[in-house]
Design a protein around this motif. Structure first.
Motif, mmCIF file in Angstrom:
data_model
loop_
_atom_site.group_PDB
_atom_site.id
_atom_site.type_symbol
_atom_site.label_atom_id
_atom_site.label_comp_id
_atom_site.label_asym_id
_atom_site.label_seq_id
_atom_site.Cartn_x
_atom_site.Cartn_y
_atom_site.Cartn_z
ATOM 1 N N ARG A 90 46.825 -34.276 -42.862
ATOM 2 C CA ARG A 90 45.810 -34.280 -41.760
ATOM 3 C C ARG A 90 46.115 -34.981 -40.744
ATOM 4 N NH1 ARG A 90 40.339 -32.991 -43.379
ATOM 5 N NH2 ARG A 90 40.128 -33.208 -41.113
ATOM 6 N N LEU B 8 44.964 -37.372 -37.524
ATOM 7 C CA LEU B 8 44.123 -38.177 -36.669
ATOM 8 C C LEU B 8 44.571 -38.677 -35.679
ATOM 9 C CD1 LEU B 8 43.418 -40.295 -39.826
ATOM 10 C CD2 LEU B 8 42.093 -38.210 -38.926
ATOM 11 N N ASP C 240 33.428 -37.474 -32.717
ATOM 12 C CA ASP C 240 33.575 -37.067 -34.088
ATOM 13 C C ASP C 240 35.013 -36.313 -34.289
ATOM 14 O OD1 ASP C 240 31.281 -38.203 -34.838
ATOM 15 O OD2 ASP C 240 29.990 -36.492 -34.109
ATOM 16 N N SER C 241 35.360 -35.799 -33.143
ATOM 17 C CA SER C 241 36.621 -35.149 -33.334
ATOM 18 C C SER C 241 37.296 -34.855 -31.953
ATOM 19 C CB SER C 241 36.591 -33.662 -34.014
ATOM 20 O OG SER C 241 35.659 -32.766 -33.031
ATOM 21 N N VAL D 68 40.247 -41.059 -35.076
ATOM 22 C CA VAL D 68 39.223 -40.042 -35.024
ATOM 23 C C VAL D 68 40.084 -38.747 -35.462
ATOM 24 C CG1 VAL D 68 38.023 -38.619 -33.267
ATOM 25 C CG2 VAL D 68 38.319 -41.328 -32.698
ATOM 26 N N PRO D 69 39.236 -37.811 -36.209
ATOM 27 C CA PRO D 69 39.918 -36.513 -36.757
ATOM 28 C C PRO D 69 40.333 -35.823 -35.324
ATOM 29 C CG PRO D 69 38.150 -36.835 -38.127
ATOM 30 C CD PRO D 69 38.192 -37.860 -36.722
ATOM 31 N N LEU D 70 41.699 -34.994 -35.519
ATOM 32 C CA LEU D 70 41.886 -34.065 -34.444
ATOM 33 C C LEU D 70 41.612 -32.616 -35.131
ATOM 34 C CD1 LEU D 70 45.399 -35.544 -33.744
ATOM 35 C CD2 LEU D 70 43.713 -34.714 -31.805
ATOM 36 N N ASP D 71 41.335 -31.628 -34.204
ATOM 37 C CA ASP D 71 40.974 -30.542 -34.670
ATOM 38 C C ASP D 71 41.947 -29.776 -35.614
ATOM 39 O OD1 ASP D 71 38.661 -30.366 -33.239
ATOM 40 O OD2 ASP D 71 39.528 -29.201 -31.492
ATOM 41 N N ARG D 72 41.569 -28.929 -36.727
ATOM 42 C CA ARG D 72 42.734 -28.548 -37.751
ATOM 43 C C ARG D 72 43.340 -27.635 -36.944
ATOM 44 N NH1 ARG D 72 42.649 -28.949 -43.651
ATOM 45 N NH2 ARG D 72 40.927 -30.344 -43.574
#
Length: 307
Positions: free
Chosen positions: A164, A166, A179-180, A257-261
């Motif tokens: 994943r 980030l 949030d992303s 921060v999560p990056l778009d999958r």
């Protein structure tokens, strides 16, 4: 043909210099050169291209070298098997690991030590392409690398986890409270990334391209620790794999921060040359790995560090 002659040949290939190869084998340079010449006479082929200094191997020599690596690997396997019969597995397990996966290597090696305390482990930081090459040359026992996306040759694969991605960024940065984040949004962000010789970077470049952008990082490096050191200054951000959180976490002053999958996610796993019998040391690591749910352990880090 003596095994010692093959060891000299392997050392010459590794060192690329007669003097250094002789030193590595603890013999004089004339002795090493004479042994290789004798091997050429026995096989009736020229193995080494000679000039004022070592200039490489002839086509026939490259084939001999491949067999030398194979024979020496089988010799090591025999020794390991006999040592195991005498009182426990011992020897050196040679692991080649991509930098992005080195952070979790101890999750695999620690259980192996519990089973086989006499084994020693050598871990080298290598690119995915170097791992493939050195597995083929019997210069590694096992690789910790990406198992999809680029050719691996003839290997056996044990998948471990999917990465994943980030954004590691200063806590006061423009994306810190999000949030992303979309890949395309990073077009103007000062970035520190792994260099383009690393498969991780090629994966990131592909994800950026799918978002319609091309990024030019301000800083490129070949180590994960250097990425963290640069981001910690507050000047740069980076795209990291979630496995890095296992060792480095999120230092004070930074956020993830999560990056778009992305459309395609990449899998990391163990690879070893497809040969029978399997090297006992490699098999021991695979057995220890079977007791570790790597994907679950790493995904738990997301719940810890990502709000």
């Amino acid at each position: 043909m003596l095994l010692r002659q093959l060891e000299y040949l392997s050392a010459l290939a590794r060192e690329g210099h007669f003097g250094r190869a002789a030193e590595a084998c603890h013999v004089s340079q004339p002795a090493l050169s004479a042994a290789i010449r004798k091997l050429e006479a026995e096989l009736d082929v020229q193995i080494v291209q000679r000039g004022q200094r070592f200039e490489g191997f002839t086509p026939e020599g490259k084939q001999v070298l491949l067999w030398a690596h194979r024979i020496l690997a089988e010799q090591d396997a025999l020794r390991h098997e006999l040592a195991s019969m005498r009182g426990g597995l011992s020897g050196v397990l040679r692991i080649g690991a991509i930098p992005t996966a080195q952070t979790i290597a101890s999750l695999l090696t620690a259980p192996m030590f519990e089973d086989h305390p006499r084994v020693r482990i050598s871990i080298e930081s290598l690119s995915s392409r170097e791992i493939v090459q050195r597995l083929a040359e019997f210069d590694l026992d096992i690789g910790l690398t990406y198992v999809d996306g680029e050719p691996l040759g003839t290997v056996r694969v044990t998948p471990l986890y999917r990465e994943r991605y980030l954004l590691l960024t200063p806590a006061d940065g423009q994306f810190a409270e999000r949030d992303s984040v979309g890949w395309g949004e990073l077009i103007d962000t000062p970035l520190c990334l792994l260099s383009s010789v690393m498969q991780n970077r090629r994966i990131l470049d592909r994800n950026f391209a799918e978002a319609g952008v091309t990024v030019s990082p301000s800083v490129e490096t070949d180590t994960v620790s250097a990425i963290y050191a640069h981001v910690a200054t507050g000047r740069w951000s980076s795209v990291i794999a979630h496995a890095w959180l296992y060792l480095f976490g999120v230092p004070d002053g930074l956020k993830v921060v999560p990056l778009d999958r992305p459309r395609v996610t990449n899998q990391v796993g163990l690879v070893l040359a497809d040969r029978d019998p399997e090297p006992m040391l490699a098999r021991a690591l695979l057995d220890a790995t079977s007791r570790v749910d790597m994907q679950e352990k790493l995904d738990q880090l997301l719940t810890t560090y990502v709000r």
